[in-house]
Design a protein around this motif. Structure first.
Motif, PDB file in Angstrom:
ATOM      1  N   ARG A  83       0.846  -1.193   0.000  1.00 39.61           N
ATOM      2  CA  ARG A  83       0.000   0.000   0.000  1.00 39.61           C
ATOM      3  C   ARG A  83       0.876   1.236   0.000  1.00 39.61           C
ATOM      4  NH1 ARG A  83      -4.260  -2.795  -1.597  1.00 39.61           N
ATOM      5  NH2 ARG A  83      -4.888  -4.306  -0.064  1.00 39.61           N
ATOM      6  N   VAL A  84       0.575   2.182  -0.892  1.00 37.77           N
ATOM      7  CA  VAL A  84       1.375   3.405  -0.997  1.00 37.77           C
ATOM      8  C   VAL A  84       0.485   4.635  -0.937  1.00 37.77           C
ATOM      9  CG1 VAL A  84       3.211   2.286  -2.332  1.00 37.77           C
ATOM     10  CG2 VAL A  84       1.335   3.417  -3.520  1.00 37.77           C
ATOM     11  N   ILE A  85       1.121   5.770  -0.656  1.00 40.02           N
ATOM     12  CA  ILE A  85       0.435   7.050  -0.615  1.00 40.02           C
ATOM     13  C   ILE A  85       1.411   8.105  -1.115  1.00 40.02           C
ATOM     14  CG2 ILE A  85       1.085   7.612   1.776  1.00 40.02           C
ATOM     15  CD1 ILE A  85      -1.925   8.592   2.057  1.00 40.02           C
ATOM     16  N   ALA A  86       0.899   9.212  -1.593  1.00 44.85           N
ATOM     17  CA  ALA A  86       1.734  10.308  -2.092  1.00 44.85           C
ATOM     18  C   ALA A  86       2.164  11.216  -0.944  1.00 44.85           C
ATOM     19  CB  ALA A  86       0.963  11.111  -3.131  1.00 44.85           C
ATOM     20  N   PRO A  87       3.323  11.837  -1.050  1.00 41.51           N
ATOM     21  CA  PRO A  87       3.798  12.707   0.034  1.00 41.51           C
ATOM     22  C   PRO A  87       2.905  13.923   0.258  1.00 41.51           C
ATOM     23  CG  PRO A  87       5.299  12.791  -1.853  1.00 41.51           C
ATOM     24  CD  PRO A  87       4.288  11.733  -2.135  1.00 41.51           C
ATOM     25  N   GLU A  88       2.202  14.371  -0.763  1.00 46.07           N
ATOM     26  CA  GLU A  88       1.341  15.544  -0.620  1.00 46.07           C
ATOM     27  C   GLU A  88      -0.058  15.207  -0.085  1.00 46.07           C
ATOM     28  OE1 GLU A  88       1.058  14.006  -4.775  1.00 46.07           O
ATOM     29  OE2 GLU A  88       2.758  14.669  -3.587  1.00 46.07           O
ATOM     30  N   ALA A  89      -0.323  13.916   0.142  1.00 40.91           N
ATOM     31  CA  ALA A  89      -1.615  13.507   0.714  1.00 40.91           C
ATOM     32  C   ALA A  89      -1.732  14.010   2.147  1.00 40.91           C
ATOM     33  CB  ALA A  89      -1.754  11.986   0.672  1.00 40.91           C
ATOM     34  N   ASP A  90      -2.955  14.218   2.580  1.00 39.49           N
ATOM     35  CA  ASP A  90      -3.215  14.668   3.943  1.00 39.49           C
ATOM     36  C   ASP A  90      -2.994  13.511   4.919  1.00 39.49           C
ATOM     37  OD1 ASP A  90      -4.545  17.003   5.502  1.00 39.49           O
ATOM     38  OD2 ASP A  90      -5.520  15.175   6.234  1.00 39.49           O
ATOM     39  N   VAL A  91      -2.460  13.816   6.091  1.00 38.25           N
ATOM     40  CA  VAL A  91      -2.210  12.797   7.109  1.00 38.25           C
ATOM     41  C   VAL A  91      -3.507  12.098   7.517  1.00 38.25           C
ATOM     42  CG1 VAL A  91      -1.432  12.414   9.481  1.00 38.25           C
ATOM     43  CG2 VAL A  91      -0.097  13.869   7.956  1.00 38.25           C
ATOM     44  N   LEU A  92      -4.601  12.831   7.570  1.00 39.00           N
ATOM     45  CA  LEU A  92      -5.890  12.223   7.910  1.00 39.00           C
ATOM     46  C   LEU A  92      -6.278  11.169   6.868  1.00 39.00           C
ATOM     47  CD1 LEU A  92      -8.318  12.076   9.771  1.00 39.00           C
ATOM     48  CD2 LEU A  92      -9.328  13.973   8.500  1.00 39.00           C
ATOM     49  N   VAL A 117       8.115   6.484   4.493  1.00 36.19           N
ATOM     50  CA  VAL A 117       7.109   5.603   5.085  1.00 36.19           C
ATOM     51  C   VAL A 117       6.421   6.384   6.193  1.00 36.19           C
ATOM     52  CG1 VAL A 117       8.750   4.548   6.713  1.00 36.19           C
ATOM     53  CG2 VAL A 117       6.662   3.319   6.090  1.00 36.19           C
ATOM     54  N   ILE A 118       5.128   6.171   6.320  1.00 37.48           N
ATOM     55  CA  ILE A 118       4.365   6.765   7.418  1.00 37.48           C
ATOM     56  C   ILE A 118       3.627   5.628   8.107  1.00 37.48           C
ATOM     57  CG2 ILE A 118       2.432   7.352   5.895  1.00 37.48           C
ATOM     58  CD1 ILE A 118       1.935   9.795   7.771  1.00 37.48           C
ATOM     59  N   SER A 119       3.705   5.627   9.430  1.00 30.03           N
ATOM     60  CA  SER A 119       3.076   4.546  10.193  1.00 30.03           C
ATOM     61  C   SER A 119       2.031   5.112  11.139  1.00 30.03           C
ATOM     62  CB  SER A 119       4.131   3.784  10.991  1.00 30.03           C
ATOM     63  OG  SER A 119       4.629   4.598  12.041  1.00 30.03           O
ATOM     64  N   GLN A 120       1.243   4.208  11.689  1.00 33.15           N
ATOM     65  CA  GLN A 120       0.274   4.623  12.704  1.00 33.15           C
ATOM     66  C   GLN A 120       0.995   5.282  13.873  1.00 33.15           C
ATOM     67  OE1 GLN A 120      -1.785   0.983  13.651  1.00 33.15           O
ATOM     68  NE2 GLN A 120      -3.131   1.134  11.876  1.00 33.15           N
ATOM     69  N   THR A 121       2.148   4.773  14.227  1.00 32.91           N
ATOM     70  CA  THR A 121       2.925   5.343  15.325  1.00 32.91           C
ATOM     71  C   THR A 121       3.343   6.778  15.018  1.00 32.91           C
ATOM     72  OG1 THR A 121       3.724   3.145  15.899  1.00 32.91           O
ATOM     73  CG2 THR A 121       4.990   5.017  16.766  1.00 32.91           C
ATOM     74  N   ASP A 122       3.737   7.048  13.775  1.00 31.98           N
ATOM     75  CA  ASP A 122       4.113   8.414  13.384  1.00 31.98           C
ATOM     76  C   ASP A 122       2.940   9.373  13.554  1.00 31.98           C
ATOM     77  OD1 ASP A 122       6.696   7.548  12.549  1.00 31.98           O
ATOM     78  OD2 ASP A 122       5.884   7.020  10.574  1.00 31.98           O
ATOM     79  N   ILE A 123       1.757   8.916  13.178  1.00 34.05           N
ATOM     80  CA  ILE A 123       0.567   9.768  13.272  1.00 34.05           C
ATOM     81  C   ILE A 123       0.207  10.017  14.736  1.00 34.05           C
ATOM     82  CG2 ILE A 123      -1.888   9.962  12.722  1.00 34.05           C
ATOM     83  CD1 ILE A 123      -1.220   8.361  10.125  1.00 34.05           C
ATOM     84  N   VAL A 124       0.231   8.957  15.545  1.00 32.72           N
ATOM     85  CA  VAL A 124      -0.074   9.116  16.973  1.00 32.72           C
ATOM     86  C   VAL A 124       0.946  10.045  17.637  1.00 32.72           C
ATOM     87  CG1 VAL A 124      -0.201   7.896  19.185  1.00 32.72           C
ATOM     88  CG2 VAL A 124      -1.325   6.948  17.154  1.00 32.72           C
ATOM     89  N   ALA A 125       2.212   9.919  17.287  1.00 34.61           N
ATOM     90  CA  ALA A 125       3.246  10.793  17.847  1.00 34.61           C
ATOM     91  C   ALA A 125       3.007  12.248  17.461  1.00 34.61           C
ATOM     92  CB  ALA A 125       4.625  10.350  17.389  1.00 34.61           C
ATOM     93  N   VAL A 127       0.073  13.599  16.830  1.00 32.85           N
ATOM     94  CA  VAL A 127      -1.074  14.022  17.607  1.00 32.85           C
ATOM     95  C   VAL A 127      -0.640  14.311  19.058  1.00 32.85           C
ATOM     96  CG1 VAL A 127      -3.283  13.293  18.609  1.00 32.85           C
ATOM     97  CG2 VAL A 127      -2.800  12.852  16.183  1.00 32.85           C
ATOM     98  N   ALA A 128       0.158  13.426  19.632  1.00 31.39           N
ATOM     99  CA  ALA A 128       0.586  13.560  21.026  1.00 31.39           C
ATOM    100  C   ALA A 128       1.435  14.798  21.256  1.00 31.39           C
ATOM    101  CB  ALA A 128       1.345  12.322  21.464  1.00 31.39           C
ATOM    102  N   THR A 129       2.164  15.205  20.236  1.00 34.69           N
ATOM    103  CA  THR A 129       3.024  16.388  20.369  1.00 34.69           C
ATOM    104  C   THR A 129       2.355  17.633  19.797  1.00 34.69           C
ATOM    105  OG1 THR A 129       4.165  15.831  18.299  1.00 34.69           O
ATOM    106  CG2 THR A 129       5.153  15.037  20.361  1.00 34.69           C
ATOM    107  N   ALA A 130       1.055  17.535  19.560  1.00 31.23           N
ATOM    108  CA  ALA A 130       0.233  18.651  19.066  1.00 31.23           C
ATOM    109  C   ALA A 130       0.706  19.204  17.735  1.00 31.23           C
ATOM    110  CB  ALA A 130       0.158  19.756  20.128  1.00 31.23           C
ATOM    111  N   ARG A 131       1.325  18.354  16.922  1.00 29.02           N
ATOM    112  CA  ARG A 131       1.701  18.776  15.574  1.00 29.02           C
ATOM    113  C   ARG A 131       0.498  18.681  14.627  1.00 29.02           C
ATOM    114  NH1 ARG A 131       6.689  15.303  14.112  1.00 29.02           N
ATOM    115  NH2 ARG A 131       6.506  16.436  12.152  1.00 29.02           N
TER     116      ARG A 131
END
Length: 132
Positions: A83-92, A117-125, A127-131
């Motif tokens: 599964r792939v995604i483009a770098p300009e795609a929204d994180v959501l 690569v973007i992982s679920q952990t990257d997204i949670v991190a 969110v946790a750091t208010a980025r």
């Protein structure tokens, strides 16, 4: 926020013809649970995850067969069609895709070239750091 803003760019890959044993060593060395599998042109053709390896190991209780798994090519054990995604795609969008596809990560491609690569952990991190 875009995928490019939080993706990791230091992505280690494994060749389609590498052995499962070599891939396991790479997984352990870089402390990840999956590697994109690339062909001779460097294109992503699949993903090899710890789940794939454990699944293959669980198919037999014969120690000789298990030992042979380490000498098999990655192509025999990997999950095709990563599964792939483009770098300009929204994180959501990335988060929704991961949930819908039941995967823990998406490899990021720009014009057919692996860039991160973007992982679920990257997204949670993020969110946790208010980025996000």
């Amino acid at each position: 926020m875009k995928v490019a803003d939080i993706m990791r760019t230091d992505v280690k890959t494994v060749d389609l013809d590498a052995t499962v044993g070599d891939a396991i060593a790479t997984l352990a060395d870089v402390h990840v649970s999956a590697l994109p599998v690339t062909d001779a042109r460097g294109q992503i053709v699949g993903v090899l995850s710890t789940t794939d390896i454990l699944g293959a190991l669980s198919e037999t209780t014969d120690p000789d067969v298990r030992e042979q798994l380490f000498d098999q090519p990655v192509r025999d054990v990997m999950t095709p069609r990563s599964r792939v995604i483009a770098p300009e795609a929204d994180v959501l969008t990335a988060a929704k895709d991961m949930l819908a596809l039941e995967v823990h990560r998406l490899f990021v491609e720009d014009r057919g070239r692996l860039v991160g690569v973007i992982s679920q952990t990257d997204i949670v991190a993020a969110v946790a750091t208010a980025r996000i």
